[in-house]
Design an enzyme around this catalytic site. Structure first.
Site, mmCIF file in Angstrom:
data_model
loop_
_atom_site.group_PDB
_atom_site.id
_atom_site.type_symbol
_atom_site.label_atom_id
_atom_site.label_comp_id
_atom_site.label_asym_id
_atom_site.label_seq_id
_atom_site.Cartn_x
_atom_site.Cartn_y
_atom_site.Cartn_z
ATOM 1 N N SER A 101 0.843 -1.192 0.000
ATOM 2 C CA SER A 101 0.000 0.000 0.000
ATOM 3 C C SER A 101 0.877 1.241 0.000
ATOM 4 O O SER A 101 2.033 1.202 0.446
ATOM 5 C CB SER A 101 -0.900 0.010 1.242
ATOM 6 N N TYR B 198 -2.165 0.287 10.462
ATOM 7 C CA TYR B 198 -2.069 -0.249 9.110
ATOM 8 C C TYR B 198 -0.727 0.038 8.436
ATOM 9 O O TYR B 198 -0.127 -0.872 7.839
ATOM 10 C CB TYR B 198 -3.230 0.307 8.288
#
Length: 259
Positions: free
Chosen positions: A144, A157
């Site tokens: 990501s 995250y």
């Protein structure tokens, strides 16, 4: 169909929807036999049957919890029994966990790390022996932009995604001389079901969608197929000299300074 993956077998986690589903559809169009892994097999079984009928490629659906090594190993054995070998592994299964660091529960931390970091490692450990025996394997981890840039309010995250990029680089170097390539891709905002749900939860979904698009130099949000094509390139022998690398897919947003 150009059949860039003809005679190749790919295992894809998180294949039930979003980016994983887009990768699965593209790979089978390009000639690959597929094992589709997800926590629940309803969507993956339907997708596998549809693609097998449409493209004539072998496709199976496997129920697997990527956080559990035994569950992963069962899925790998099921794949080997049905398809013979695994050339390509796409680690796409993931979960969004965004919390205030001081309010974060231990269970939430474990869920984030075990799904987003330990999960890919579990899959890699399970497929590596076969790949090493054949001296051939392409592994693509879906990381990501959170693994490159920190967005306030997104903890923990980014910790997991930074770790996944580190895992990619470390294992890519570790096994490079044995015919294995390990790369990752880092999507930005992509219009997946999870992104649609997040936008729908905003006070003004239309305004928020427009605001997010305006942050991007290209003035639009990305689509799952655009991530899938990058995964396809890395999974083919066209990318045979690309290893231990990460490709950012965010429309250029991470290169722009925002106040």
């Amino acid at each position: 169909m150009s059949e860039r993956l003809q005679n190749k077998t790919a295992m894809i986690t998180g294949a039930g929807s979003g980016i994983g589903s887009a990768i699965a559809r593209l790979f089978t169009r390009e000639g690959a036999s597929l094992a589709l892994l997800d926590l629940h097999t309803e969507a993956t079984a339907a997708l596998a049957a549809q693609m097998q009928q449409q493209y004539g490629q072998r496709c199976i659906a496997c129920a697997a919890d990527v956080t559990q090594p035994q569950s992963v190993q069962r899925a790998v054995q099921q794949t080997l029994a049905a398809l013979g070998h695994i050339d390509i592994l796409i680690n796409c299964a993931g979960v969004n966990v965004f919390r205030d660091p001081l309010a974060l529960e231990e269970e939430e931390w474990q869920r984030c790390m075990e799904t987003n970091l330990k999960g890919p490692y579990n899959l890699i450990r399970s497929v590596l022996p076969g790949m090493l025996a054949r001296r051939y394997g392409n592994i693509v981890n879906v990381a990501s932009v959170h693994g490159h840039k920190i967005i306030p309010g997104a903890f923990p995250y980014p910790v997991a995604k930074h770790g996944l990029i580190g895992l990619t680089r470390s294992l890519g170097v570790e096994y490079a001389a044995q015919g294995i390539r390990v790369n990752s891709i880092s999507p930005g905002l992509i219009m997946t079901p999870a992104a649609e749900a997040w936008l729908a939860s905003c006070p003004d979904p239309h305004a928020e969608r427009a605001r997010q698009a305006d942050l991007l130099p290209c003035k639009r949000i990305g689509e799952p197929d655009e991530v899938a094509y990058t995964a396809l390139f890395l999974a083919t022998d066209e990318a045979r000299f690309i290893n231990a690398s990460d490709i950012v897919i965010d429309g250029g947003r991470s290169q722009v300074y925002h106040e």
